[in-house]
Design an enzyme around this catalytic site. Structure first.
Site, mmCIF file in Angstrom:
data_model
loop_
_atom_site.group_PDB
_atom_site.id
_atom_site.type_symbol
_atom_site.label_atom_id
_atom_site.label_comp_id
_atom_site.label_asym_id
_atom_site.label_seq_id
_atom_site.Cartn_x
_atom_site.Cartn_y
_atom_site.Cartn_z
ATOM 1 N N GLU A 206 44.207 44.694 40.341
ATOM 2 C CA GLU A 206 45.040 45.096 41.492
ATOM 3 C C GLU A 206 46.470 45.369 41.036
ATOM 4 O O GLU A 206 47.101 46.351 41.464
ATOM 5 C CB GLU A 206 45.012 44.010 42.568
ATOM 6 C CG GLU A 206 43.621 43.824 43.168
ATOM 7 C CD GLU A 206 43.621 42.872 44.336
ATOM 8 O OE1 GLU A 206 43.792 43.343 45.478
ATOM 9 O OE2 GLU A 206 43.461 41.649 44.130
ATOM 10 N N GLU B 170 35.813 39.007 42.280
ATOM 11 C CA GLU B 170 35.968 38.433 43.625
ATOM 12 C C GLU B 170 34.619 38.245 44.306
ATOM 13 O O GLU B 170 34.376 37.232 44.968
ATOM 14 C CB GLU B 170 36.845 39.357 44.502
ATOM 15 C CG GLU B 170 38.318 39.314 44.195
ATOM 16 C CD GLU B 170 38.753 40.263 43.087
ATOM 17 O OE1 GLU B 170 37.879 40.731 42.315
ATOM 18 O OE2 GLU B 170 39.958 40.521 42.980
#
Ligand code: 1HE
Length: 268
Positions: A122, A142
């Site tokens: 990210e 994740e």
């Protein structure tokens, strides 16, 4: 020339984000190698502070990580007790930090190596150019950890690799190596292991010689234009291009080319 650093930059250094000037290039380093540069709340705040307070002489920036990996993502040890409301604020704090980087004053180049995973991807996706070395790998664990991206990844990562590929990564835990990563759009450059920082600094030095308004337009106008309906985009483009052209620096550069004093475009 000595650089006067904003006090928050000294605080950031103590937390684990350092900044050193290489001429006009600000080199920002994640310095938490024992935890693979996992992003604690403190590191996220430090990143925000550094990118909001870059020295005025900085014309481009590079971000890289100390140790064997660029970044292992969210510091999972801080996740344990957060309730839903705290989770929203936590995610928004990442958004603020990564927006300070993406929509700051200067273009940012990520020098990648080792793990670029979860929140590390990210972070990398908020930069303007990514340089991977041969040791780099990309993943979004994740899904495996039972959580979701929260640092702007669902907005930025599909713009690099598409929704389908990101969905697959999160559903299956798929890991991409550096070669596939460059081919698919995670990174724009691929260099031998150990060379991404030098390449990123070289690119940043080149970028730091651009007219500042060109760099501003690329950072702030282009991504917004790309999100606009075409007729809005054409108007924004016309406004931005006329502002850029009107700058004395643009006029001087065009004049230099017409007088044979500026380099031609060359494929070598
Ligand atoms: C950590 C973290 C972390 C390492 N949070 N402590 N991210 C992940 O799910 C990735 C988790 N990390 C890994 O898969 C591996 O650590 C790596 C592939 C990155 C590196 O492996 P390796 O063998 O070099 O290191 P290691 O032995 O696994 O880790 C060294 C230490 O760092 C160890 O702590 P120690 O006290 O036992 O030495 C690890 O626990 C610690 N460590 N990664 C906390 N991430 C805004 S939402 C974003 C959501 C996410 O990012 S989720 C994905 C999280």
């Amino acid at each position: 020339m000595t650089t006067t650093l904003h006090p928050s930059i000294e605080r950031a250094r103590a937390t684990g984000v350092s900044l050193d000037m290489h001429g006009a290039v600000a080199v920002v380093r994640l310095c938490r190698p024992a935890k693979r540069n996992a992003l604690s709340d403190g590191l996220i705040e430090a990143l925000r502070d550094v990118f909001q307070n870059l020295p005025s002489e900085a014309r481009a920036a590079v971000i890289h990580g100390e140790g064997e990996h660029f970044c292992a993502g969210l510091d999972l040890s801080e996740l344990k007790e957060r309730d839903a409301g705290e989770g929203v604020h936590h995610s928004r704090s990442w958004h603020a930090a990564l927006e300070a980087l993406q929509y700051g004053r200067v273009p940012v180049i990520a020098a990648l190596h080792g793990a670029v995973v979860g929140g590390g991807l990210e972070l990398a996706s908020a930069t303007h150019i990514r340089v991977a070395d041969d040791s780099t790998f990309f993943a979004l664990p994740e899904g495996t950890r039972g959580i979701f991206v929260g640092g702007g990844g669902s907005v930025r990562i599909p713009k690099l690799i598409g929704v389908a590929r990101m969905t697959d990564m999160m559903l299956t835990g798929r890991v991409y190596n550096a070669q596939d990563g460059e081919r698919l759009g995670f990174a724009q450059y691929l260099v031998p292991a150990g060379e991404s920082l030098a390449k990123a600094i070289a690119l940043a030095e080149r970028i730091s010689t651009n007219a500042p308004l060109t760099n501003y337009a690329l950072m702030h106008a282009l991504p917004r234009i790309a999100e606009q309906p075409a007729d809005h985009g054409f108007l924004t483009e016309a406004l931005m291009s006329s502002i850029a052209q009107s700058a004395p620096e643009a006029k001087a550069r065009v004049r230099a080319f017409l007088e044979g004093k500026a380099p031609k475009v060359s494929k070598d």
